[in-house]
Scaffold this active site. Structure first.
Site, PDB file in Angstrom:
ATOM      1  N   THR A  34      33.491   3.831 -24.273  1.00 37.68           N
ATOM      2  CA  THR A  34      33.945   3.046 -25.424  1.00 37.68           C
ATOM      3  C   THR A  34      34.003   3.860 -26.686  1.00 37.68           C
ATOM      4  O   THR A  34      34.873   3.660 -27.538  1.00 37.68           O
ATOM      5  CB  THR A  34      32.987   1.846 -25.628  1.00 37.68           C
ATOM      6  OG1 THR A  34      33.059   1.024 -24.480  1.00 37.68           O
ATOM      7  CG2 THR A  34      33.330   1.044 -26.862  1.00 37.68           C
ATOM      8  N   TYR A  48      39.247  -3.811 -25.148  1.00 39.31           N
ATOM      9  CA  TYR A  48      39.848  -2.509 -25.465  1.00 39.31           C
ATOM     10  C   TYR A  48      39.916  -1.715 -24.171  1.00 39.31           C
ATOM     11  O   TYR A  48      39.389  -2.129 -23.135  1.00 39.31           O
ATOM     12  CB  TYR A  48      38.978  -1.759 -26.497  1.00 39.31           C
ATOM     13  CG  TYR A  48      37.559  -1.612 -26.017  1.00 39.31           C
ATOM     14  CD1 TYR A  48      36.600  -2.581 -26.335  1.00 39.31           C
ATOM     15  CD2 TYR A  48      37.169  -0.553 -25.180  1.00 39.31           C
ATOM     16  CE1 TYR A  48      35.305  -2.487 -25.853  1.00 39.31           C
ATOM     17  CE2 TYR A  48      35.874  -0.464 -24.700  1.00 39.31           C
ATOM     18  CZ  TYR A  48      34.951  -1.435 -25.036  1.00 39.31           C
ATOM     19  OH  TYR A  48      33.676  -1.354 -24.549  1.00 39.31           O
ATOM     20  N   THR A 114      28.664   3.438 -22.151  1.00 34.90           N
ATOM     21  CA  THR A 114      27.283   2.921 -22.187  1.00 34.90           C
ATOM     22  C   THR A 114      26.865   2.284 -20.865  1.00 34.90           C
ATOM     23  O   THR A 114      25.677   2.132 -20.616  1.00 34.90           O
ATOM     24  CB  THR A 114      27.128   1.870 -23.297  1.00 34.90           C
ATOM     25  OG1 THR A 114      28.059   0.806 -23.053  1.00 34.90           O
ATOM     26  CG2 THR A 114      27.366   2.482 -24.661  1.00 34.90           C
ATOM     27  N   ASP A 115      27.830   1.932 -20.011  1.00 37.87           N
ATOM     28  CA  ASP A 115      27.476   1.230 -18.774  1.00 37.87           C
ATOM     29  C   ASP A 115      26.521   2.036 -17.906  1.00 37.87           C
ATOM     30  O   ASP A 115      25.569   1.479 -17.350  1.00 37.87           O
ATOM     31  CB  ASP A 115      28.720   0.881 -17.953  1.00 37.87           C
ATOM     32  CG  ASP A 115      29.494  -0.272 -18.567  1.00 37.87           C
ATOM     33  OD1 ASP A 115      30.459  -0.728 -17.937  1.00 37.87           O
ATOM     34  OD2 ASP A 115      29.134  -0.689 -19.685  1.00 37.87           O
ATOM     35  N   LYS A 187      20.240  -0.292 -20.827  1.00 37.41           N
ATOM     36  CA  LYS A 187      21.163  -1.188 -21.538  1.00 37.41           C
ATOM     37  C   LYS A 187      20.731  -2.621 -21.244  1.00 37.41           C
ATOM     38  O   LYS A 187      20.706  -3.051 -20.104  1.00 37.41           O
ATOM     39  CB  LYS A 187      22.602  -0.938 -21.082  1.00 37.41           C
ATOM     40  CG  LYS A 187      23.663  -1.725 -21.865  1.00 37.41           C
ATOM     41  CD  LYS A 187      25.060  -1.308 -21.458  1.00 37.41           C
ATOM     42  CE  LYS A 187      26.143  -2.036 -22.241  1.00 37.41           C
ATOM     43  NZ  LYS A 187      27.511  -1.616 -21.849  1.00 37.41           N
ATOM     44  N   GLU A 309       2.478  -6.715  -3.747  1.00 35.16           N
ATOM     45  CA  GLU A 309       3.315  -7.717  -3.051  1.00 35.16           C
ATOM     46  C   GLU A 309       3.532  -7.374  -1.576  1.00 35.16           C
ATOM     47  O   GLU A 309       3.855  -8.222  -0.767  1.00 35.16           O
ATOM     48  CB  GLU A 309       4.676  -7.820  -3.761  1.00 35.16           C
ATOM     49  CG  GLU A 309       4.626  -8.594  -5.056  1.00 35.16           C
ATOM     50  CD  GLU A 309       4.377 -10.080  -4.835  1.00 35.16           C
ATOM     51  OE1 GLU A 309       3.965 -10.754  -5.797  1.00 35.16           O
ATOM     52  OE2 GLU A 309       4.566 -10.565  -3.689  1.00 35.16           O
TER      53      GLU A 309
HETATM   54  N1  DGL Z   1      33.697   0.768 -19.506  1.00 36.54           N
HETATM   55  C1  DGL Z   1      32.404   0.863 -20.168  1.00 36.54           C
HETATM   56  C2  DGL Z   1      31.891   2.309 -20.060  1.00 36.54           C
HETATM   57  O1  DGL Z   1      32.696   3.233 -20.129  1.00 36.54           O
HETATM   58  C3  DGL Z   1      32.521   0.498 -21.597  1.00 36.54           C
HETATM   59  C4  DGL Z   1      31.187   0.346 -22.208  1.00 36.54           C
HETATM   60  C5  DGL Z   1      30.909   1.386 -23.255  1.00 36.54           C
HETATM   61  O2  DGL Z   1      31.216   2.584 -23.133  1.00 36.54           O
HETATM   62  O3  DGL Z   1      30.264   0.972 -24.207  1.00 36.54           O
HETATM   63  O4  DGL Z   1      30.680   2.470 -19.903  1.00 36.54           O
END
Ligand code: DGL
Length: 352
Positions: A34, A48, A114-115, A187, A309
């Site tokens: 992103t 986007y 971020t993923d 995240k 567990e």
């Molecule tokens: N498609 C996600 C990625 O590239 C978008 C999320 C992001 O980068 O914040 O991880």
């Protein structure tokens, strides 16, 4: 006397401009995400296309970074991070490793989606031997959006990578003014700019280009790691997959992974890594066939207690401790490059 003072003042004056060139050298390794995204309008903060803006445009959009360090960029990938496989992960790690070995490079920033940013950061902390700052940074809004968070995140990431007091502290994730440790950041929100958290807290904060430290990590990383990217050949790690725990599970989910050739299964169990009683026999069958069984949890905080567990000692299972399933997958894959012994793998989960 007057001439001597003038000459001295002149000589100092001549040196001062060079003093500003005593900046550290930081390389930005761009991979997509992103932070390099593009939306149709400035009000598209969540709709986007990721991985569109090239690294030079990212750097040119934040000229202030050149006040912090001598910054250059390389485009290692241009990908949305959910699509990263071992191949891309190893490409990133090999590029970072090559850069930190260069005497003229003082720090590295990786711009990343971020993923899966937390996985890349954790992997780098396990396999890149250096004490130079490595900072993984992303953004939750594309640069085309109102109040985009990427430019300031990038500025702060460069400041951190250029900071002498960031040396030897491990791989960082810099998001939203927070400096996180790669091993325990995750995240936690999928649409807000304060998306990243660590249950053990941030290592520090970075505000207006200045670092403020509050703790160090207690686990092995980088130079103290027994893993090394230089030892990993090819484009794939040992195959490890995750099964997400819920009610009404199917043994077939695990048997399908066995058929796919997994060497370990991360069970993202309910609660403290719980396993349904009707699944235990299947896991034991797989363990006896040489597939490592590693208990993690779908619960985001806490850590899986060994022999609580489930009787892990009796079954020959491993617990992932406080690592979430996606990070446990990476540590298990690296562990399997060294050993097939469950006790040795458990040691690694205690130490990293
Ligand atoms: N498609 C996600 C990625 O590239 C978008 C999320 C992001 O980068 O914040 O991880």
């Amino acid at each position: 006397m007057k001439k001597t003072v003038t000459a001295l003042a002149l000589s100092i004056g001549m040196l001062l401009p060079f003093a500003s060139y005593a900046k550290n050298n930081v390389v930005v390794v761009a991979t997509g995400g992103t932070i390099a995204g593009a939306g149709a309008s400035s009000t598209n903060s969540a709709t986007y296309t990721a991985a569109k803006v090239p690294v030079d445009a990212l750097l040119n959009a934040v000229p202030q970074i050149q006040n912090l360090a001598n910054v250059t960029g390389v485009q290692a990938l241009q990908i949305a991070s959910e699509s990263i496989t071992d191949k891309e992960l190893l490409t990133i790690a090999r590029k970072v490793n090559e850069l930190v070995k260069r005497p003229d490079v003082n720090g590295v920033v990786i711009t990343h989606g971020t993923d899966t940013l937390e996985e890349t950061a954790f992997f780098l902390s396990l396999v890149v031997h250096t004490d130079k700052p490595i900072v993984v940074v992303g953004s939750m809004r594309p640069p085309s959006a109102l109040s985009a968070d990427g430019p300031l995140n990038l500025y702060s990431a460069v400041a951190l990578a250029a900071a002498d007091d960031a040396k030897g502290k491990g791989v960082f994730v810099l998001m939203n003014d927070d400096i996180f440790a790669a091993r325990d950041v995750t995240k936690t929100i999928n649409i807000h700019t304060d998306a990243f958290q660590s249950q053990w807290g941030a290592l520090g904060s970075l505000v207006e280009g200045k670092t403020y430290w509050f703790r160090n990590i207690a686990k092995r990383h980088n130079n103290s790691s027994e893993f090394n990217i230089d030892d990993i050949k090819g484009d794939a790690l040992p195959l490890v997959q995750i099964v997400y725990g819920s009610t009404n599970m199917l043994p077939e989910s695990y048997l399908a992974l066995q058929k796919a050739g997994v060497k370990a299964i991360i069970n993202a169990g309910t609660g403290n890594g719980s396993v349904a009683n009707y699944i235990v026999p299947t896991l034991n069958q797989l363990q006896q066939q040489g597939i490592q069984i590693i208990r993690s949890s779908r619960v985001p905080q806490g850590f899986v207690l060994r022999n609580a567990e489930q009787p892990d000692d009796k079954y020959g299972w491993v617990v992932a401790h406080d690592l979430n399933p996606q990070k446990a997958r990476l540590l298990a894959a690296l562990a399997l490059t060294k050993t097939k012994d469950a006790k040795e793998i458990q040691r690694m989960f205690w130490e990293y």
